[in-house]
Scaffold this motif. Structure first.
Motif, short mmCIF file in Angstrom:
data_model
loop_
_atom_site.label_atom_id
_atom_site.label_comp_id
_atom_site.label_asym_id
_atom_site.label_seq_id
_atom_site.Cartn_x
_atom_site.Cartn_y
_atom_site.Cartn_z
N GLU A 69 -2.74 0.44 -6.99
CA GLU A 69 -4.12 0.12 -7.36
C GLU A 69 -4.33 0.34 -8.85
O GLU A 69 -3.86 1.31 -9.43
CB GLU A 69 -5.11 0.98 -6.55
CG GLU A 69 -6.55 0.63 -6.87
CD GLU A 69 -7.54 1.11 -5.82
OE1 GLU A 69 -8.66 1.47 -6.21
OE2 GLU A 69 -7.18 1.12 -4.62
N ARG A 79 -6.02 -4.35 -6.08
CA ARG A 79 -5.52 -3.64 -4.90
C ARG A 79 -4.08 -4.03 -4.60
O ARG A 79 -3.65 -5.13 -4.92
CB ARG A 79 -6.42 -3.94 -3.71
CG ARG A 79 -7.88 -3.54 -3.93
CD ARG A 79 -8.68 -3.71 -2.65
NE ARG A 79 -10.06 -3.29 -2.84
CZ ARG A 79 -11.10 -4.11 -2.88
NH1 ARG A 79 -10.92 -5.41 -2.75
NH2 ARG A 79 -12.33 -3.64 -3.04
N ALA A 108 0.82 -1.21 0.00
CA ALA A 108 0.00 0.00 0.00
C ALA A 108 0.85 1.26 0.00
O ALA A 108 0.36 2.35 -0.30
CB ALA A 108 -0.93 0.00 1.21
#
Length: 280
Positions: free
Chosen positions: A132, A233, A38
């Protein structure tokens, strides 16, 4: 760059061994191996700025899955022409997609319990998403891939083909049926990221060998096709398909048995090694 999951902690691999990321970054980055995806751009910028990091040697049997808790795991069937041919099926016009439930993931070494007498092997290149992706064109597909790792799409053919409709996801998602590893390698590390050799050995016998240049739908094309349907993701996995040589297509058919050793290798990444045990 290579990163790995060592005993559940994120490490950066160097020529000297493994560097614990949480400690080396002063807790800027978490020890959680999944959490790094992330923050992939921030992390890679930090890692590129390290000068002569002090790393420690380690036992590779302590390695676990590079992305252990993805929200989505995609499998792609019939993505090599020779595998489609040995399956007796035509070439797909679009990717044949199923899911492997994340609970099936395991690391690159250790034992895996069989679920019956028809468990099959399928070596695969696995792409891990780092940014993403939504409606991404194929020419930008690689921009959303954090790196590549080796994988096995282990399949209980009896469960998979139980009618009246096939149960691909269930047949391929028993505990341990999604080994990945031994680490993640970023795309820039490969001389040709679109042309990697991959192979499977059972008890030292070569049973599969192919090249990812033979993929019908390449890694960036899969990113494009999947992201046109739903968001990909950070940390998600794409098992990109297997070449010919699976046990079910052999004559006579051949499947994994207790005591068998499975070695899975992808060029430029490395090898995984698993031993199979009786059904639990």
């Amino acid at each position: 760059m290579r990163i790995a999951n060592l005993d559940g902690r994120l490490v950066l691999l160097t020529s000297g061994g493994a560097l614990d990321v949480e400690r080396a970054s002063g807790q800027r980055f978490s020890a959680d191996p999944h959490a790094v995806y992330a923050r992939w751009d921030e992390f890679t910028a930090w890692a590129a700025g390290l000068a002569d990091p002090e790393a420690e040697t380690f036992d590779e049997t302590r390695l676990r899955a590079p992305s252990p808790t993805p929200s989505q795991v995609f499998g792609v069937g019939l993505n090599y022409r020779d595998h489609a041919a040995e399956s007796g099926l035509g070439l797909p016009d679009s990717p044949a997609v199923f899911t492997k439930f994340p609970s099936c993931l395991t690391g690159p070494y250790g034992g895996i319990a069989l679920t019956g007498s028809t468990v099959d092997w399928e070596v695969e290149l696995v792409a891990v998403i780092g940014r993403e992706a939504r409606n991404v064109p194929a020419e930008r597909g690689w921009d959303h891939v954090a790196g590549l790792t080796a994988g096995q799409d282990l399949s209980d053919r009896t469960v998979q083909l139980a009618g009246p409709a096939p149960q691909f996801s269930l047949g391929k998602s028993a505990p341990g049926f999604g080994p990945t590893g031994p680490w993640l390698v970023t795309p820039d590390e490969f001389a040709d990221r679109d042309n990697l050799e991959l192979s499977t050995e059972v008890n030292g016998e070569s049973v599969q060998k192919g090249r990812t240049s033979d993929l019908i739908f390449s890694v960036p094309e899969l990113v494009a096709r999947l992201s046109a349907i739903l968001p990909l993701r950070p940390g998600d996995l794409i098992f990109t398909g297997t070449p010919s040589g699976v046990g079910m297509a052999r004559s006579p058919q051949r499947f994994l048995a207790a005591g068998d050793e499975l070695v899975t290798t992808v060029e430029g990444i490395g090898s995984m090694r698993h031993r199979f045990t009786e059904p639990s």
